[in-house]
Structures are given as structure tokens and as C-alpha cells.
Design a protein around this motif. Sequence first.
Motif, PDB file in Angstrom:
ATOM      1  N   LEU A  83       0.820  -1.210   0.000  1.00  0.00           N
ATOM      2  CA  LEU A  83       0.000   0.000   0.000  1.00  0.00           C
ATOM      3  C   LEU A  83       0.858   1.267   0.000  1.00  0.00           C
ATOM      4  N   THR A  84       1.916   1.298   0.817  1.00  0.00           N
ATOM      5  CA  THR A  84       2.753   2.505   0.872  1.00  0.00           C
ATOM      6  C   THR A  84       3.609   2.644  -0.374  1.00  0.00           C
ATOM      7  N   ILE A  85       4.016   1.535  -0.959  1.00  0.00           N
ATOM      8  CA  ILE A  85       4.746   1.597  -2.230  1.00  0.00           C
ATOM      9  C   ILE A  85       3.844   2.172  -3.318  1.00  0.00           C
ATOM     10  N   ALA A  86       2.586   1.724  -3.351  1.00  0.00           N
ATOM     11  CA  ALA A  86       1.638   2.251  -4.338  1.00  0.00           C
ATOM     12  C   ALA A  86       1.421   3.751  -4.136  1.00  0.00           C
ATOM     13  N   GLN A  87       1.388   4.194  -2.890  1.00  0.00           N
ATOM     14  CA  GLN A  87       1.236   5.628  -2.605  1.00  0.00           C
ATOM     15  C   GLN A  87       2.439   6.415  -3.151  1.00  0.00           C
ATOM     16  N   ALA A  88       3.629   5.871  -2.980  1.00  0.00           N
ATOM     17  CA  ALA A  88       4.827   6.544  -3.500  1.00  0.00           C
ATOM     18  C   ALA A  88       4.781   6.638  -5.019  1.00  0.00           C
ATOM     19  N   LEU A  89       4.338   5.574  -5.663  1.00  0.00           N
ATOM     20  CA  LEU A  89       4.221   5.600  -7.126  1.00  0.00           C
ATOM     21  C   LEU A  89       3.201   6.638  -7.576  1.00  0.00           C
ATOM     22  N   ASP A  90       2.081   6.717  -6.864  1.00  0.00           N
ATOM     23  CA  ASP A  90       1.079   7.746  -7.179  1.00  0.00           C
ATOM     24  C   ASP A  90       1.678   9.145  -7.041  1.00  0.00           C
ATOM     25  N   SER A  91       2.503   9.321  -6.013  1.00  0.00           N
ATOM     26  CA  SER A  91       3.156  10.613  -5.809  1.00  0.00           C
ATOM     27  C   SER A  91       4.116  10.937  -6.956  1.00  0.00           C
ATOM     28  N   PHE A  92       4.823   9.925  -7.445  1.00  0.00           N
ATOM     29  CA  PHE A  92       5.721  10.121  -8.588  1.00  0.00           C
ATOM     30  C   PHE A  92       4.948  10.732  -9.766  1.00  0.00           C
ATOM     31  N   ILE A  93       3.791  10.150 -10.061  1.00  0.00           N
ATOM     32  CA  ILE A  93       3.031  10.573 -11.242  1.00  0.00           C
ATOM     33  C   ILE A  93       2.314  11.899 -10.990  1.00  0.00           C
ATOM     34  N   SER A  94       1.711  12.052  -9.804  1.00  0.00           N
ATOM     35  CA  SER A  94       0.985  13.298  -9.530  1.00  0.00           C
ATOM     36  C   SER A  94       1.922  14.504  -9.479  1.00  0.00           C
ATOM     37  N   SER A  95       3.185  14.280  -9.144  1.00  0.00           N
ATOM     38  CA  SER A  95       4.154  15.382  -9.111  1.00  0.00           C
ATOM     39  C   SER A  95       4.776  15.628 -10.487  1.00  0.00           C
ATOM     40  N   HIS A  96       4.352  14.835 -11.482  1.00  0.00           N
ATOM     41  CA  HIS A  96       4.848  15.018 -12.854  1.00  0.00           C
ATOM     42  C   HIS A  96       3.682  15.080 -13.837  1.00  0.00           C
ATOM     43  N   VAL A 140      -2.384   1.196 -14.108  1.00  0.00           N
ATOM     44  CA  VAL A 140      -2.383  -0.230 -13.740  1.00  0.00           C
ATOM     45  C   VAL A 140      -1.170  -0.518 -12.863  1.00  0.00           C
ATOM     46  N   LEU A 141      -1.425  -1.047 -11.663  1.00  0.00           N
ATOM     47  CA  LEU A 141      -0.377  -1.334 -10.695  1.00  0.00           C
ATOM     48  C   LEU A 141       0.094  -2.775 -10.846  1.00  0.00           C
ATOM     49  N   SER A 142       1.402  -3.001 -10.724  1.00  0.00           N
ATOM     50  CA  SER A 142       1.931  -4.363 -10.752  1.00  0.00           C
ATOM     51  C   SER A 142       3.099  -4.481  -9.781  1.00  0.00           C
ATOM     52  N   PHE A 143       3.265  -5.694  -9.230  1.00  0.00           N
ATOM     53  CA  PHE A 143       4.364  -5.994  -8.317  1.00  0.00           C
ATOM     54  C   PHE A 143       5.125  -7.217  -8.819  1.00  0.00           C
ATOM     55  N   GLU A 144       6.428  -7.167  -8.630  1.00  0.00           N
ATOM     56  CA  GLU A 144       7.291  -8.287  -8.988  1.00  0.00           C
ATOM     57  C   GLU A 144       8.270  -8.532  -7.850  1.00  0.00           C
ATOM     58  N   LEU A 145       8.449  -9.790  -7.490  1.00  0.00           N
ATOM     59  CA  LEU A 145       9.336 -10.154  -6.387  1.00  0.00           C
ATOM     60  C   LEU A 145      10.415 -11.096  -6.888  1.00  0.00           C
ATOM     61  N   SER A 146      11.682 -10.769  -6.589  1.00  0.00           N
ATOM     62  CA  SER A 146      12.809 -11.637  -6.936  1.00  0.00           C
ATOM     63  C   SER A 146      13.501 -12.064  -5.653  1.00  0.00           C
ATOM     64  N   LEU A 147      13.850 -13.353  -5.578  1.00  0.00           N
ATOM     65  CA  LEU A 147      14.387 -13.927  -4.351  1.00  0.00           C
ATOM     66  C   LEU A 147      15.459 -14.954  -4.689  1.00  0.00           C
ATOM     67  N   ASP A 148      16.523 -14.994  -3.878  1.00  0.00           N
ATOM     68  CA  ASP A 148      17.562 -16.015  -4.012  1.00  0.00           C
ATOM     69  C   ASP A 148      17.506 -16.947  -2.815  1.00  0.00           C
ATOM     70  N   VAL A 149      17.517 -18.249  -3.073  1.00  0.00           N
ATOM     71  CA  VAL A 149      17.568 -19.265  -2.019  1.00  0.00           C
ATOM     72  C   VAL A 149      18.802 -20.129  -2.257  1.00  0.00           C
ATOM     73  N   THR A 150      19.628 -20.258  -1.232  1.00  0.00           N
ATOM     74  CA  THR A 150      20.872 -21.023  -1.340  1.00  0.00           C
ATOM     75  C   THR A 150      20.697 -22.392  -0.696  1.00  0.00           C
ATOM     76  N   TYR A 151      21.187 -23.416  -1.393  1.00  0.00           N
ATOM     77  CA  TYR A 151      21.032 -24.789  -0.915  1.00  0.00           C
ATOM     78  C   TYR A 151      22.235 -25.625  -1.368  1.00  0.00           C
ATOM     79  N   SER A 152      22.270 -26.863  -0.929  1.00  0.00           N
ATOM     80  CA  SER A 152      23.334 -27.795  -1.310  1.00  0.00           C
ATOM     81  C   SER A 152      22.776 -28.805  -2.306  1.00  0.00           C
ATOM     82  N   SER A 153      23.534 -29.086  -3.353  1.00  0.00           N
ATOM     83  CA  SER A 153      23.113 -30.102  -4.322  1.00  0.00           C
ATOM     84  C   SER A 153      24.204 -31.166  -4.445  1.00  0.00           C
ATOM     85  N   THR A 154      23.790 -32.419  -4.341  1.00  0.00           N
ATOM     86  CA  THR A 154      24.707 -33.553  -4.463  1.00  0.00           C
ATOM     87  C   THR A 154      24.441 -34.263  -5.780  1.00  0.00           C
TER      88      THR A 154
END
Length: 306
Positions: A83-96, A140-154
Motif C-alpha cells: 500500500l505505501t509503495i503504491a502511494q509513492a508511485l502515485d506521488s511520482f506521477i501526480s508530481s509530474h 495499472v499497478l503491478s508488483f514483482e518479487l525476486s528472491l535467491d535461495v541457497t542450498y546444497s546439491s549432491t
Amino acid sequence: MQSNMPDIADTAPALQTGKLNWVGMADIELPFLFESRDLAPINVNAKARAFVNLHKEDAKGIHMSRLFLALDTLSTEQQVNPLTIAQALDSFISSHTGLSDQAKIELKFELPLRRKSLLSGKAGWKSYPLTIEAKIDHGVLSFELSLDVTYSSTCPCSAALARQLIQQAFVEKFQQHTPSHKEMISWLGSTDGIIATPHSQRSIANVKVKLDSSIREFDILNLINTLEDELKTPVQAAVKREDEQEFARLNGQNLMFCEDAARKIKAVLEDAQYADYWLQINHYESLHAHDAVAIAVKGIDGGYQP
């Protein structure tokens, strides 16, 4: 006096006209309080990228400080959530107004989590590299999440070759007589008995998912747990001897090529019904000087490309 200060972005003519896809700032230092489901709000130190498009062809430029100040509000006066990220994006556009109808924020940081050991009941900190990208495109609002998970492979091939060597050593040792139970146990616990071990390596799964635009909270912990539970061998934080032994058992019971890991992750992302996903599996080989890599996407029209 300040009201008379010139604003070149508003008043000066552009040296050359033309639309620009993105204009903004990168590598902004941005500490903030991050919120996600089932986690207490946690302070993180992020690097931020902030952009708007410039669709007014004859405009000199955008107002960089307005983007920075909106991010600063996010950092100092709010907790970071959808919600707060969306508010910041709205501020970006309304200030431009008249200049921009698209906005983008990228937040890159490491999320520290307390993780329990496998058996001993100890716990320690593990940090998970995380990137959140949020965008508004013509409302149109969109969110994308990128994540790294470290593990052991044999390696399954290496494990099979090691087993063959152990079989050969057994035949050579006991070809003249049948060993007693006590003799067999003693031999299996010796370096002569386990003459070879399979090779394993630290590995990283890079996962990117599209989130529902209507989300009101992130759910990072659930995604991390889902990935680690499927892989079975995530790297550990606090480790006692019983944890190390259990980790060895889990590696032996979950042999995998990079293709196996990729298919495991692809299956759980399909089950989670993300609108789109991209994944890359990286096995940082201990046998070779190069890496083994597998890449997969959901495969929707206009979606992520491999």
C-alpha cells in the motif's frame, strides 16, 4: 526569495525532442521498516531505483528531487508494504502531471531471518537477497518479487560412481570369507569402507514471480519456506554435530542435477498459481570450473522470457 529560483526542468527548452522510457535515479541509500506476513516489522538497508517515463517530447527533464522526497517519506514516515509503495508511485506521477504516466520503484536488500537448526533446536541468522519492483503503467499497478535461495546439491552421477567404488572395495575385502555382523559394522564405519563420497556444491535458485496487483501485504516467509521445503537441503545457520549429520543424510536422500532442482521449483510455483514466474538454477560445480544452469518460465503470452 526561493520562489524566484529558476526551474530549468520547467522553463528551459529541450536540446532535442523525443520521448524517454525511463528517467530517474539509481543506487539511492534507503533504510526502511519492512512489513511482510508472519514477520515482525524489520529494519533493512536497501538500494533503491526510482523512475518515471517522460512522454512529453519537448520537456527538458523530470523533477528528480520529487522522486527522492517521496522515497524519503517511505523511508522515514511509513512502513514499506504494497500500500505505501503504491502511494509513492502515485506521488511520482501526480508530481509530474503532463510529463509522466508511468512510474517504477525497485527496492533491493537482504532480508535477515532467524532460522532453526535441523535437529539441535539452535537458531541463527540467514540473509535472503530480495528485490521488489513495483510499477504503475497508465493507472495499472503491478508488483514483482525476486528472491535467491541457497542450498546444497549432491550429484546423482557422482553418488552412483561412489557407490560402485564402495561395492568394489567390499568385494576385494571380503572375497575370501563372509564377514560377521560385527566385522561388517566396523568396516562400514572405517575410511576403508567408505572409500569414496559423491561431490556436492553450494547452489542458488533465483526466482522471480509476478504478484497480484491487489495484494495488501507481502508474504516473503511463505515463499522462502515453500522453496526450501521443496529443495530439502537449504544451507544452515546454527549447526551442531547432529545437525551436520542430518544435513549429510538429507543430501544423500535428495540427489539432484540442476534439471531436477529446476523441475522441483517449477512445480511448486505452478501449484502456487502465480500469474507468471521465471527461475534460474545455478549449481556452482565442485567437479568442474564451470557451472551447471537450468532456466524455466511459466510460458504465457507476453510473459517472462527464458
